[in-house]
Design an enzyme around this catalytic site. Structure first.
Site, short mmCIF file in Angstrom:
data_model
loop_
_atom_site.label_atom_id
_atom_site.label_comp_id
_atom_site.label_asym_id
_atom_site.label_seq_id
_atom_site.Cartn_x
_atom_site.Cartn_y
_atom_site.Cartn_z
N HIS A 15 0.86 -1.19 0.00
CA HIS A 15 0.00 0.00 0.00
C HIS A 15 0.90 1.24 0.00
O HIS A 15 1.71 1.40 -0.90
CB HIS A 15 -0.94 -0.09 1.21
CG HIS A 15 -2.06 0.90 1.25
ND1 HIS A 15 -2.40 1.73 0.23
CD2 HIS A 15 -2.94 1.18 2.25
CE1 HIS A 15 -3.44 2.49 0.59
NE2 HIS A 15 -3.79 2.18 1.81
N HIS B 168 -2.34 -2.12 -9.65
CA HIS B 168 -3.32 -1.48 -8.77
C HIS B 168 -4.60 -2.31 -8.76
O HIS B 168 -4.97 -2.90 -9.77
CB HIS B 168 -3.65 -0.06 -9.29
CG HIS B 168 -4.23 0.83 -8.25
ND1 HIS B 168 -5.57 0.82 -7.95
CD2 HIS B 168 -3.65 1.70 -7.40
CE1 HIS B 168 -5.81 1.68 -6.98
NE2 HIS B 168 -4.65 2.23 -6.62
N ASP C 189 2.86 5.44 -6.62
CA ASP C 189 4.11 5.29 -5.85
C ASP C 189 5.35 5.17 -6.73
O ASP C 189 6.46 5.23 -6.22
CB ASP C 189 4.00 4.05 -4.94
CG ASP C 189 3.00 4.28 -3.84
OD1 ASP C 189 2.06 3.48 -3.70
OD2 ASP C 189 3.13 5.30 -3.13
C1 SDX Z 1 -1.41 2.25 -3.32
O1 SDX Z 1 -6.12 0.86 -3.26
C2 SDX Z 1 -5.63 2.07 -3.48
O2 SDX Z 1 -6.30 2.97 -3.94
C3 SDX Z 1 -4.20 2.24 -3.07
C4 SDX Z 1 -3.53 3.56 -3.43
C5 SDX Z 1 -4.16 4.73 -2.70
O3 SDX Z 1 -4.05 5.85 -3.21
O4 SDX Z 1 -4.64 4.52 -1.56
O5 SDX Z 1 -3.64 3.80 -4.83
C6 SDX Z 1 -2.06 3.57 -3.06
O6 SDX Z 1 -1.38 1.42 -2.46
C7 SDX Z 1 -0.84 1.99 -4.70
C8 SDX Z 1 -0.32 0.52 -4.85
C9 SDX Z 1 1.10 0.50 -4.28
N1 SDX Z 1 1.61 -0.90 -4.23
C10 SDX Z 1 2.55 -1.33 -5.03
O7 SDX Z 1 3.03 -0.67 -5.95
C11 SDX Z 1 3.05 -2.74 -4.71
C12 SDX Z 1 3.15 -3.56 -6.00
N2 SDX Z 1 1.82 -3.79 -6.53
C13 SDX Z 1 1.08 -4.88 -6.04
O8 SDX Z 1 1.52 -5.71 -5.09
C14 SDX Z 1 -0.33 -5.04 -6.55
O9 SDX Z 1 -0.39 -4.57 -7.84
C15 SDX Z 1 -1.40 -4.38 -5.70
C16 SDX Z 1 -1.29 -4.80 -4.28
C17 SDX Z 1 -1.27 -2.90 -5.79
C18 SDX Z 1 -2.75 -4.80 -6.26
O10 SDX Z 1 -2.81 -6.15 -6.11
P1 SDX Z 1 -4.15 -6.97 -6.49
O11 SDX Z 1 -5.20 -6.10 -7.07
O12 SDX Z 1 -4.53 -7.78 -5.30
O13 SDX Z 1 -3.63 -7.82 -7.67
P2 SDX Z 1 -3.05 -9.25 -7.49
O14 SDX Z 1 -2.07 -9.26 -6.36
O15 SDX Z 1 -4.19 -10.20 -7.44
O16 SDX Z 1 -2.21 -9.44 -8.85
C19 SDX Z 1 -2.88 -9.83 -10.03
C20 SDX Z 1 -1.76 -10.46 -10.87
C21 SDX Z 1 -0.96 -11.51 -10.11
O17 SDX Z 1 -0.39 -12.37 -11.10
P3 SDX Z 1 -0.99 -13.87 -11.25
O18 SDX Z 1 -1.00 -14.48 -9.86
O19 SDX Z 1 -2.40 -13.67 -11.79
O20 SDX Z 1 -0.08 -14.57 -12.23
O21 SDX Z 1 -0.80 -9.44 -11.21
C22 SDX Z 1 0.45 -9.77 -10.60
C23 SDX Z 1 0.17 -10.77 -9.50
O22 SDX Z 1 1.32 -11.58 -9.27
N3 SDX Z 1 0.97 -8.50 -10.06
C24 SDX Z 1 2.23 -8.12 -10.20
C25 SDX Z 1 2.27 -6.86 -9.59
N4 SDX Z 1 1.08 -6.53 -9.11
C26 SDX Z 1 0.26 -7.57 -9.41
N5 SDX Z 1 3.31 -8.71 -10.77
C27 SDX Z 1 4.46 -8.01 -10.73
N6 SDX Z 1 4.57 -6.79 -10.18
C28 SDX Z 1 3.52 -6.18 -9.60
N7 SDX Z 1 3.65 -4.98 -9.06
#
Ligand code: SDX
Length: 429
Positions: free
Chosen positions: A268, A307, A363
């Site tokens: 997050h 996201h 971010d």
């Molecule tokens: C913020 O919710 C908000 O509004 C948050 C925010 C706010 O203003 O409050 O916008 C702020 O938190 C932004 C997000 C910051 N986090 C990151 O940058 C961390 C990296 N990103 C993730 O871990 C991920 O993308 C999330 C947590 C942000 C979202 O995750 P989801 O929606 O639960 O998606 P998921 O984990 O189910 O992923 C779906 C697929 C998966 O692959 P498969 O299992 O289907 O093969 O996408 C992949 C994940 O492995 N994936 C990524 C990835 N994010 C998702 N693969 C590589 N790198 C990534 N960053």
């Protein structure tokens, strides 16, 4: 049959049920009518991490993840970032309308006169180790404010709520700056009420022995824009925490501390700090292809990418990239920017990321900009928590005023033991 309805056939009993559809949703409680017999509890929905569950009705922030749209109270984020100050946007988020000149003046005056912290807070801060993480210090100190303002527990008194909201908006930068000064062993700097919100924050962070701190106007404006971009984001993880803790009628200081604790996680708000660690690990543009390969093999995540809602470019990331260029004019380009741009270029062309709709989020570039401004990575999430405080509080107040809301208490699907015979300790294996 009325149009806005859903008809469900329960094949277990052959019975049909017609449920009303409202705002693209059905009420989960309507599913409880669907039973196999009169003793049956009825159907529930099962939705780990609330991937497809609306927890509330809100009029504060609208996001269209497919189109990359973000609006606060109906105003597009890029328009607000271009024309407003953060405190002006904070007023909009809380009261629902942009302030006129006199409303804004009294709002800014009120916030400015709530930037001081009780002297006992300094002693509280002294208790932390010199290398305590600033985010942990912020979470603890915000919770400790509850001990100074016991009247804050009167959460149903609108005037009392507004006073606590002004206190929190005014004091967040002071607490953040104190946690930084504690880390570097510098004396705390008191607020300067002649300065604007971002300038005063810079003053409390960076003033040394000069008689009056003079903020660089480009850096001050860039900070204010970053604060606007981070102010609210509908039902994200930390806002969900704010609403859940607030629903038990905890005071706003304790609820805000809980929200900040949720924000600190690397998935997050902690992602901006992790982005810098990731860029450090990559080291140079040449190493980007190998790093991308590692991510595609499932070894870690591209921090700052992806996201839950945006399946398109995060509109905030675009604005941050623009603001970063303004900052780099003053500070000189951050060497890590080249690595980030190469990472983005390759990722946006690679099927692995395209198929998963992974784009840079808020971010991805904010950390590079903060570092160029002179912030250490440990301060990045604190810089997210300061502006998000108004988002948490506006959502908290909307929850308290929503007649449909009550204490948040989800159900569960039981997968454990049925009743078991007790085994006295002497007979246990
Ligand atoms: C913020 O919710 C908000 O509004 C948050 C925010 C706010 O203003 O409050 O916008 C702020 O938190 C932004 C997000 C910051 N986090 C990151 O940058 C961390 C990296 N990103 C993730 O871990 C991920 O993308 C999330 C947590 C942000 C979202 O995750 P989801 O929606 O639960 O998606 P998921 O984990 O189910 O992923 C779906 C697929 C998966 O692959 P498969 O299992 O289907 O093969 O996408 C992949 C994940 O492995 N994936 C990524 C990835 N994010 C998702 N693969 C590589 N790198 C990534 N960053």
């Amino acid at each position: 049959m009325p149009q806005d309805t859903l008809t469900i056939t329960d094949n277990r009993t052959g019975h049909n049920y017609t449920l009303p559809v409202e705002n693209g949703t059905i009420r989960a409680m309507d599913l409880r009518k669907i039973k196999t017999d009169p003793e049956d509890f009825g159907l529930m929905t099962y939705d780990p991490a609330f991937m497809n569950t609306a927890s509330c009705r809100s009029a504060i922030t609208f996001i269209d993840g497919d189109k990359g749209i973000l609006r606060y109270r109906g105003y597009p984020i890029d328009v607000l970032a271009q024309h407003c100050t953060y405190l002006e946007v904070a007023y909009l988020l809380l009261f629902g309308e942009l302030p006129n000149a006199s409303q804004l003046k009294s709002w800014v005056d009120d916030i400015t006169h709530h930037t001081m912290l009780h002297e006992t807070t300094k002693k509280f801060m002294e208790g932390f180790r010199y290398n305590a993480h600033p985010m942990a210090m912020l979470v603890s100190t915000v919770a400790a404010l509850s001990t100074i303002y016991p009247d804050a527990k009167n959460v149903h008194d609108p005037a009392n709520r507004l006073l606590q909201i002004k206190r929190l908006i005014g004091k967040m930068p002071s607490i953040a700056a104190m946690s930084y000064r504690h880390n570097v062993g510098f004396p705390y700097i008191y607020p300067d009420n002649e300065l604007s919100y971002p300038e005063n924050f810079m003053n409390m962070l960076w003033k040394m022995v000069e008689p009056k701190y003079l903020a660089n106007p480009v850096i001050a404006r860039a900070l204010d824009i970053l604060f606007i971009l981070h102010a609210d984001h509908e039902q994200n993880c930390s806002t969900n925490a704010m609403r859940a803790v607030g629903s038990s009628q905890s005071d706003p200081f304790l609820a805000t501390a809980a929200a900040a604790a949720a924000l600190s996680g690397p998935l997050h708000g902690g992602a901006n700090e992790e982005v810098l660690h990731m860029l450090d690990e990559i080291g140079s543009k040449d190493n980007v292809p190998a790093y991308i390969k590692k991510i595609k093999e499932g070894k870690g995540r591209l921090m700052g990418f992806g996201h839950r809602v945006y399946k398109n470019y995060d509109p905030r990331a675009k604005i941050i990239k623009w603001a970063a260029d303004q900052v780099f004019e003053v500070t000189g380009r951050n060497t890590k920017l080249e690595i980030a741009l190469e990472l983005e270029r390759i990722a946006l062309e690679d099927d692995y990321f395209v198929q998963r709709k992974l784009y840079p989020n808020v971010d991805f570039y904010s950390g590079i900009m903060y570092q160029a401004m002179g912030f250490k990575p440990e301060m990045f999430t604190v810089l997210f928590a300061i502006p998000r405080t108004i988002g948490w509080l506006a959502q908290w107040q909307e929850m308290l005023n929503d007649p449909e809301q009550k204490i948040a208490r989800p159900r569960q699907v039981w997968i454990g033991h049925e009743t078991r015979e007790f085994t006295p300790i002497e007979k246990r294996k």
